[in-house]
Design an enzyme around this catalytic site. Structure first.
Site, PDB file in Angstrom:
ATOM      1  N   CYS A   1       0.095  -4.702 -19.664  1.00  9.51           N
ATOM      2  CA  CYS A   1      -0.025  -3.681 -18.622  1.00  9.51           C
ATOM      3  C   CYS A   1       1.009  -3.841 -17.495  1.00  9.51           C
ATOM      4  O   CYS A   1       0.858  -3.269 -16.432  1.00  9.51           O
ATOM      5  CB  CYS A   1      -1.436  -3.656 -18.041  1.00  9.51           C
ATOM      6  SG  CYS A   1      -1.940  -5.214 -17.315  1.00  9.51           S
TER       7      CYS A   1
ATOM      8  N   ASP B   1       3.971 -10.430 -13.411  1.00 11.31           N
ATOM      9  CA  ASP B   1       3.793 -11.788 -12.898  1.00 11.31           C
ATOM     10  C   ASP B   1       4.289 -12.822 -13.893  1.00 11.31           C
ATOM     11  O   ASP B   1       4.881 -13.830 -13.504  1.00 11.31           O
ATOM     12  CB  ASP B   1       2.315 -12.041 -12.561  1.00 11.31           C
ATOM     13  CG  ASP B   1       1.980 -11.534 -11.170  1.00 11.31           C
ATOM     14  OD1 ASP B   1       2.794 -11.779 -10.257  1.00 11.31           O
ATOM     15  OD2 ASP B   1       0.947 -10.873 -10.992  1.00 11.31           O
TER      16      ASP B   1
ATOM     17  N   GLU C   1      -0.959 -13.966 -17.380  1.00  8.01           N
ATOM     18  CA  GLU C   1       0.188 -13.790 -16.486  1.00  8.01           C
ATOM     19  C   GLU C   1       0.652 -15.107 -15.878  1.00  8.01           C
ATOM     20  O   GLU C   1       1.673 -15.164 -15.200  1.00  8.01           O
ATOM     21  CB  GLU C   1      -0.098 -12.728 -15.408  1.00  8.01           C
ATOM     22  CG  GLU C   1      -1.408 -12.877 -14.678  1.00  8.01           C
ATOM     23  CD  GLU C   1      -1.701 -11.691 -13.754  1.00  8.01           C
ATOM     24  OE1 GLU C   1      -0.822 -10.855 -13.524  1.00  8.01           O
ATOM     25  OE2 GLU C   1      -2.841 -11.638 -13.251  1.00  8.01           O
TER      26      GLU C   1
ATOM     27  N   HIS D   1       0.817  -1.204   0.000  1.00 11.49           N
ATOM     28  CA  HIS D   1       0.000   0.000   0.000  1.00 11.49           C
ATOM     29  C   HIS D   1       0.853   1.258   0.000  1.00 11.49           C
ATOM     30  O   HIS D   1       0.614   2.203  -0.750  1.00 11.49           O
ATOM     31  CB  HIS D   1      -0.906  -0.044   1.243  1.00 11.49           C
ATOM     32  CG  HIS D   1      -1.833   1.094   1.348  1.00 11.49           C
ATOM     33  ND1 HIS D   1      -2.498   1.407   2.489  1.00 11.49           N
ATOM     34  CD2 HIS D   1      -2.190   2.016   0.440  1.00 11.49           C
ATOM     35  CE1 HIS D   1      -3.230   2.469   2.276  1.00 11.49           C
ATOM     36  NE2 HIS D   1      -3.065   2.852   1.039  1.00 11.49           N
TER      37      HIS D   1
HETATM   38  C1  PEP Z   1       1.353  -7.727 -13.790  1.00 13.01           C
HETATM   39  O1  PEP Z   1       1.417  -8.765 -13.142  1.00 13.01           O
HETATM   40  O2  PEP Z   1       2.115  -7.452 -14.736  1.00 13.01           O
HETATM   41  C2  PEP Z   1       0.337  -6.703 -13.481  1.00 13.01           C
HETATM   42  C3  PEP Z   1       0.146  -5.686 -14.263  1.00 13.01           C
HETATM   43  O3  PEP Z   1      -0.357  -6.849 -12.348  1.00 13.01           O
HETATM   44  P1  PEP Z   1       0.214  -6.602 -10.866  1.00 13.01           P
HETATM   45  O4  PEP Z   1       1.534  -5.930 -11.008  1.00 13.01           O
HETATM   46  O5  PEP Z   1      -0.811  -5.769 -10.183  1.00 13.01           O
HETATM   47  O6  PEP Z   1       0.292  -7.972 -10.322  1.00 13.01           O
HETATM   48 MG    MG Z   2      -0.218  -9.428 -11.882  1.00  9.23          MG
END
Ligand code: PEP
Ligand code: MG
Length: 764
Positions: free
Chosen positions: A675, A628, A604, A363
């Site tokens: 993303c 991930d 992912e 957080h």
């Molecule tokens: C990712 O895993 O690339 C992603 C965008 O999600 P997070 O970083 O929130 O796990």
């Molecule tokens: Mg992720």
């Protein structure tokens, strides 16, 4: 043997200085192995010499006086070979060198084992005996185990700089670098303000008091406060516990007596330590004494003493914390930086933050990103107790912290900061311009959001929508699951701010490193456990409330897209779709005027790479979570600084996987985006564009840099680059080729600024 080993480690763990650490090692190992001698030699990195740092058995006068060149003598031989050397008569070995100061001529058998931490040789531990005999296999294995276990502790002890030998300075925290993981990109330079974890006896530093009388006064105040507390607890429990059961409190009161622990602490303050340091010294010493006892009753007393110590310490820290004066450029450092701590520092003084615990998804890291504060998380080896007031450089790009940096490093980072500011200024003008290549190819750039503050940043940077709204963020700032109405409000704010552009809302992705305080998930292997869609499908009530809130919020705006995290099989997709459809139908029946949102899946989990074309037939879009995907493909925890060097989205395996995904998605009526952090790196963005990704979603801060790169090259150049890069065998080769190409295209300035610095030496 295991018990002995555990005891040694436990004792070393509570040592406060390097000298104390070494002294425990030589005494305990000699006793455990019943040898005549045990010595530790440490490698002075600067001089490349092994220094005899402590010994039991050799003459004490030789300590810190005897030293050998790195390749010299048997000790140097052990270091060179990086493996044990076991000899029945050392004097017969060609490498044997005799030092008269040690008096070692009497000892024949020799067993030397290297002390190695993270591939770096720290020193050599040696046991010797008069008798001519080879140490047996069991003894050798024991010393190897001791050495491997102690290496980490010793490295930490070295890093705390508490050695009295200046020659080991290069090992000390002065000028050293501590690894963590990147929390917020950016560089900060300033003075450390260490917020000590409340009442942690093991992290309080020694400090010379400015006013010993005032320290004694504070200590007495704290003592009285704890006495009163205990008295109060005792009184309250009187109705529920018998007098015998409450006898412990009487014992506590006695321990706190001026004539017992209390007086000892006061004496220590008189000898030149501040109240907190004196208290911890006394408590640790007594507790250690009890811990080492074989008697269970006495062992329990160690817990009591520590508990009392923590209580007194908590009061002392409260007195101290009230008095913090923040420097102009404060770097907030703590065991676990909390959002509340962020709020306590005047905004204009907070330059950076460093947290020993936590990850880029904690957080506080999310808050720091929204505030634009460079942050490094997970610096597990940081010697907290010694950093207060020290000069620090926080490198939020590489996830490293430099303590007391050299002038040269300060100049380098100063230059980088200025170059970075200049670049950012130049990039500001790009906000209104399209993301299009020189040969006219449009590459939509979207943003990742979480907090309300992210909205303004994103709009200022010219985002074309939201590619990932991490909905767990509003869940983290709440004290319970937010209600449907509360969620609806937050989601509406996002949808409205970006209208008519799309906002991709990811359903709750908790588990792994994303924790909710009110819904703890304790697992041995959280990244492989109950995460993301697995949790919400098991709790349809949570899922449905969230989806309904999203749908309600989208009424009249119709720019909502829903995305599912951590999907690993087709049934998860179909079940989720049917729950979303159920919520949609019910709300339409209620009379809401809704448009069915596009639904997408995050790619992912490595398994889904091979099911892309099947998943693509079920949904409207796919978005690759490269953060991930990288960790799962390479089996490298994305938040573990010890393996951070192995985590690279430029690993050929990752790039080839991303390319395969793009190829498998082609021909389906399904959009493909990415993303993860890779999209926000101009080098990654260029490659992804060439692979055929339809959109890239990133941190708002990175967007102008990526847009600038896209606008300055031709898509054809990016494709040539991709063809070359996909042929390479290592991350290093990929990164070097990318740097070369970016340079040739005149885009060198857009690379992350620290790319031009050498990778920091690995101290921890
Ligand atoms: C990712 O895993 O690339 C992603 C965008 O999600 P997070 O970083 O929130 O796990
Ligand atoms: Mg992720």
């Amino acid at each position: 043997m295991l018990k002995t080993l555990q005891r040694i480690v436990q004792e070393v763990n509570s040592a406060r200085t390097l000298d104390e650490t070494l002294s425990i090692i030589v005494r305990r190992v000699r006793r455990a192995m019943k040898t005549d001698v045990c010595s530790v030699y440490l490698l002075d990195q600067e001089q490349q010499r092994y220094v005899l740092m402590d010994t039991m058995g050799l003459k004490k006068e030789s300590i810190k006086q005897v030293s050998l060149d790195a390749g010299q003598g048997l000790v140097g031989y052990v270091g060179e070979r990086e493996e044990p050397v076991n000899l029945d008569d050392a004097t017969q070995h060609p490498n044997y060198v005799y030092f008269a100061e040690t008096g070692e001529e009497r000892f024949h058998s020799f067993l030397g084992v290297p002390i190695i931490h993270q591939r770096r040789i720290l020193g050599v531990i040696v046991v010797q005996q008069q008798e001519k005999r080879r140490f047996d296999e069991g003894e050798e294995a024991f010393l190897v185990t001791v050495s491997a276990q102690l290496a980490g502790l010793l490295a930490h002890s070295l890093a705390t700089g508490s050695s009295s030998l200046s020659g080991l300075a290069q090992n000390s925290i002065h000028g050293s670098c501590f690894k963590g993981v990147a929390g917020t990109s950016g560089i900060a330079m300033g003075s450390a303000v260490v917020i000590l974890p409340m009442a942690n006896l093991d992290t309080v530093p020694d400090r010379v008091p400015e006013d010993p009388d005032a320290e004694i006064e504070q200590f007495r105040e704290a003592l009285t406060a704890v006495r009163n507390d205990i008295h109060e607890v005792n009184r309250r429990l009187a109705q529920r516990l018998s007098e015998e059961e409450r006898a412990l409190f009487e014992a506590y009161q006695r321990m706190l007596d001026d004539s017992a622990l209390g007086q000892e602490v006061i004496n220590k303050i008189g000898e030149g330590n501040w109240a907190q340091g004196a208290l911890c010294q006394v408590v640790t010493r007594h507790a250690r004494f009890f811990e080492l006892s074989q008697d269970d009753y006495l062992k329990e007393r160690a817990t009591d003493i520590r508990d009392l110590g923590r209580r007194v310490l908590a009061y002392l820290q409260k007195i101290e914390q009230d008095e913090i004066e923040y420097p102009e450029k404060a770097i907030l450092v703590s065991e676990e930086v909390t959002p509340a701590m962020l709020g306590e520092i005047p905004k204009e003084k907070l330059a950076g933050l460093v947290s020993v615990q936590g990850s880029s998804n904690s957080h506080v890291a999310i808050l720091a990103r929204a505030m634009g504060i460079p942050a490094v998380m997970g610096t597990i080896d940081l010697p907290l107790g010694l950093l207060n007031g020290q000069k620090l450089i926080v490198d939020g790009y590489q996830g490293v912290v430099f303590n007391n940096p050299s002038d040269e490093l300060l100049i380098q980072y100063g230059n980088l900061m200025r170059a970075e500011q200049k670049l950012q200024k130049g990039l500001e003008d790009l906000a209104g311009l399209p993301s299009v290549t020189l040969d006219g190819f449009k590459m939509p750039l979207l943003v990742n959001t979480g907090l309300a503050q992210d909205i303004t940043h994103s709009l200022n940077h010219g985002a074309e929508g939201v590619g990932l709204f991490r909905t767990e963020v509003p869940f983290m700032v709440s004290e319970r699951f937010p209600s449907e109405g509360e969620q609806q409000q937050v989601y509406r704010e996002q949808l409205k701010a970006f209208y008519p552009q799309p906002v991709t809302m990811r359903t709750l992705d908790i588990g792994g490193d994303k924790a909710l305080p009110y819904f703890p998930i304790n697992e041995a292997n959280p990244f492989l456990g109950w995460r993301g869609i697995r949790v919400t499908l098991d709790h349809p009530e949570v899922f449905l409330v969230q989806v309904r809130a999203m749908l309600r919020a989208s009424e009249g705006l119709n720019n909502l897209q829903i995305m599912l995290p951590m999907v690993s099989n087709l049934p998860e997709v179909t079940e989720s779709i049917s729950l979303i459809e159920r919520a949609f139908t019910e709300l339409c029946e209620e009379g809401l005027d809704l448009k069915r949102p596009d639904i997408g899946v995050m790619i992912e989990v490595p398994g889904t790479i091979y099911q892309v074309s099947r998943i693509a037939q079920l949904v409207d879009f796919l978005s690759v979570g490269s953060n991930d995907l990288t960790q799962y493909l390479l089996a490298v925890d994305r938040n573990n600084p010890r393996v951070a060097d192995l985590y690279s989205s430029f690993h050929p395996a990752v790039l080839n996987a991303l390319n395969t995904i793009a190829q498998s998605c082609r021909g389906h009526e399904c959009r493909l985006s990415l993303c993860g952090e890779l999209a926000g790196d101009p080098r990654g963005a260029v490659l992804l564009m060439a692979m055929g990704y339809d959109a890239l979603s990133m941190n708002a801060v990175n967007l102008p840099r990526v847009k600038s790169a896209i606008r300055q090259l031709r898509k054809a150049d990016a494709e040539t680059l991709l063809d070359q890069v996909l042929q390479l065998g290592t991350s290093e080769e990929v990164i070097a080729r990318l740097a070369e190409m970016m340079g040739e295209l005149g885009l060198g300035a857009l690379l992350q600024p620290v790319m031009s610095l050498k990778t920091p030496k690995k101290v921890q």
